[in-house]
Design an enzyme around this catalytic site. Sequence first.
Site, PDB file in Angstrom:
ATOM      1  CG  HIS A 123      42.196  90.661  37.493  1.00  0.00           C
ATOM      2  ND1 HIS A 123      42.104  89.925  38.634  1.00  0.00           N
ATOM      3  CD2 HIS A 123      42.008  91.951  37.855  1.00  0.00           C
ATOM      4  CE1 HIS A 123      41.864  90.735  39.654  1.00  0.00           C
ATOM      5  NE2 HIS A 123      41.802  91.973  39.215  1.00  0.00           N
ATOM      6  CG  ASP A 155      43.630  86.750  36.947  1.00  0.00           C
ATOM      7  OD1 ASP A 155      43.663  87.634  37.795  1.00  0.00           O
ATOM      8  OD2 ASP A 155      42.595  86.395  36.359  1.00  0.00           O
TER       9      ASP A 155
END
Length: 437
Positions: free
Chosen positions: A102, A105
Amino acid sequence: MSEFFRGIEKIAYEGPDSKNPLAFKHYDAEAMVGGKTMAEHLRFSVAFWHSFKGGGIDPFGPTPVYDRPWDRATDPMQRAEDTLRAAFEFITKLGAPFYCWHDRDIAPEGESLKESNDRLDHIVGLAEQLQADTGVRLLWGTSNCFSNARFTHGAATNPDAHVFAWAAAQIKKAMECTHRLGGANYVFWGGREGYSSLLNTNMAHEQDQLARFLHMAVEHKKAIGFTGTLLVEPKPKEPTKHQYDYDAATVLSFLRKYDLLDEFKLNIEANHATLAGHTFEHDLQLASADGKLGSIDANRGDYLLGWDTDQFPTDLYSTTYAMLVILKQGGIASGGINFDAKVRRGSCDLEDLFHAHIGGMDSFARGLTLAQRIIDDGALDSFVEARYASYRSGIGEKIMRGETNFAELEAYVHQHGEPEKRSGREEMLENIVNSYL
Ligand code: XUL
Ligand code: CO
């Protein structure tokens, strides 16, 4: 450069008799199964978020349990770099060909969209270098449009168009970063695309919004020349009570209704299928029957817990049934098997990450070889083939060709009376599967 997983060498294939816990017993990347190597069939991927950002927290333990050596620098960007380097060291030692992320992250969100994008660009530059150094590739990128408070009432389905615009800006950037890193796919999981109360929700409007959003994503994909596959990942609930991408059937019908079907495939996650009240193989089969099974998030739930526990897959029935679907559709194409799974809160050592992935990879390798043997022997297929034989001639053939009608079928029944009882032989077929395990 510092080494994070000291004392752990590259994980080798040692065969089924090995007692070495840090070795593969069944996953032999170069071994041939049905004309392809195991690596080509399985296309394993490590999920960056669970293995490198997860702290072992749960609703009753919000403080992290794990003490990760890559998570110690005080500067957030230094931490992001360390974490990415640790991930590449791990993935290389494990021998998985892919990873997934993601946006938020791999790079921490900044004070503004501009700062967040600059941080992402910096980390993507490092990822580009680490991918080139190691040969590890990006299976898919995705955007976290569910953690930040602004997405509390949804992203594309938010009642506020300003939030819709934020999600668009964020996903635009994540698609561009995925493209820059040569990603094979881009995933849409609607973490808060759903609702909590009908009293404040215009459901038809929210679904129209989501369709507008996905059409714009397709336009942007074409504008930047991204040739990877766009994937929607169904999930029935959690964090929202009612999520619009409930299961494979719901997503396929949504895509069909809004003329998006040609542009998307599905990323089916095991624990999401079971949360929707299906088996994993049910949702795989449903997507595959429509030619839309694009990729897999591999994990499993817990029989006794009702939420998305994201445990590593170890159930050989499940991996065998999954691989039967994949082999029968001719492979997973640009997709792969991504371990969207986390080690348990109590599995706090670095080596637990290796045990978990080794177990998942061995379980799918066994599923692959068992499924290939079942297919080669033809025992199940010949039974299914025979079960539908009545549609290949006579009245059945006319039904399938669209050459009959209710009146003729009524006349057929008057002439032939009661059909013969035929056993579905479920128990015999289960015994056949067991004879391979
Ligand atoms: C959440 C989930 C996500 C998606 C990507 O349950 O599975 O991690 O895979 O956003
Ligand atoms: Co997932």
